[in-house]
Design an enzyme around this catalytic site. Structure first.
Site, PDB file in Angstrom:
ATOM      1  CE1 TYR A 162     -71.033 155.530  38.121  1.00 34.03           C
ATOM      2  CE2 TYR A 162     -71.408 156.649  36.033  1.00 34.03           C
ATOM      3  CZ  TYR A 162     -71.465 155.503  36.814  1.00 34.03           C
ATOM      4  OH  TYR A 162     -71.946 154.326  36.267  1.00 34.03           O
ATOM      5  CB  ILE A 195     -78.622 149.531  32.460  1.00 35.23           C
ATOM      6  CG1 ILE A 195     -77.513 149.631  31.392  1.00 35.23           C
ATOM      7  CG2 ILE A 195     -79.116 148.095  32.639  1.00 35.23           C
ATOM      8  CD1 ILE A 195     -77.850 149.134  30.016  1.00 35.23           C
TER       9      ILE A 195
END
Ligand code: NDP
Length: 258
Positions: A162, A195
């Site tokens: 990632y 988030i």
């Protein structure tokens, strides 16, 4: 669609950060196309949430699949006839967070294909169309906005693929900014921190504790709307002479402190 309305494509716009961005751009007056791997039926709720503010369509398309990317742009062309803004938001975390001493190649390929290769070549195809539009529609503000991540620079050793994919997105932003400036297309990165979305749902308790403990300068979870505000500024062309710019939306997560 109102004549002259601008059109934005937000990949992965049926939920999470992408949905926040799509809703905001619809409020800003864009007709919005969204995409994802899920069926149109499963994307219906998201589509309706965007539709409260303006015209919206959903196209089932895996960003990692070249034929699906081509069909996505074709459907937008058939429905709206133009594309002004591409927001490369779709992305995945590894299915399993595995130590980089053990992580598997299949996960590396899956994450890189979705997070880096897909958006890179979608940008290539969308840019070619935007360049053609300069002749048919005329010069106007056009933009490509990549949703990166603080993981571009923060090393998480249990999701190396990632981090690498998002480091790649940062360079892709620079490459396309350098290549597309002559055509009036601005290319930017918006880099979120932590988030609240389905992607972070599994680690909610962990992040709650870290935020409580002072991890961030602004002591709260980020919201999709926080990311959407930055995208809106860029999509509307409110940040001229700044192609290649990076806007960090992380509540101070990456602010070095002593
Ligand atoms: P979610 O998992 O909530 O949503 C991801 C969206 O991307 C979904 O709509 C999904 O739709 C779509 N998507 C995933 N893979 C593909 C694919 N191969 N092709 C097309 N669509 C795809 O994640 P977030 O909203 O949290 O994340 C959005 C972006 O923000 C990602 O790029 C992520 O890396 C980035 N980000 C998120 C952070 C966070 O804390 N949440 C922090 C930093 C960056 P479907 O399932 O239908 O395919």
């Amino acid at each position: 669609m109102q004549k002259g309305s601008k059109v934005a494509l937000v990949t992965g716009g049926a939920r999470g950060i992408g949905l926040g961005i799509a809703r905001r751009l619809a409020q800003d007056g864009f007709a919005v196309a969204t995409s994802g791997r899920r069926s149109a039926q499963d994307a219906q709720a998201g589509l309706e949430a965007i539709g409260e503010f303006g015209e919206a369509i959903y196209v089932q398309a895996d960003v990692a699949d070249g034929a699906a990317r081509a069909r996505l742009l074709l459907e937008i062309e058939e429905r709206f006839g133009r594309l002004d803004v591409l927001v490369n938001n779709a992305g995945i975390a590894p299915r399993i967070r595995a130590d980089i001493l053990e992580a598997r190649e299949e996960s590396f390929d899956e994450v890189m294909n979705a997070n880096l290769k897909g958006p890179y070549f979608l940008t290539q195809a969308a840019a070619a169309w935007m360049i053609r539009q300069r002749e048919s529609i005329g010069a106007a503000h056009r933009a490509v906005i990549n949703i990166g991540s603080v993981s571009a620079t923060m090393a998480s050793v249990n999701r190396g693929e990632y981090c690498l994919s998002k480091a790649g997105v940062a360079m892709a932003t620079r490459l396309w900014a350098a290549r597309l400036a002559e055509f009036g297309i601005g290319v930017y990165e918006v880099r979120p921190g932590i988030i609240e979305s389905e992607m972070t749902a599994g680690a909610h308790a962990k992040y709650d504790a870290l935020i409580d403990g002072g991890l961030l300068v602004e002591k709260r979870w980020g919201k999709p709307e926080d990311v959407a505000s930055a995208v809106s500024v860029l999509a509307r062309g409110e940040l001229p002479y700044a192609t290649g710019a990076l806007i960090v939306v992380d509540g101070g997560l990456t602010l070095a402190r002593l």
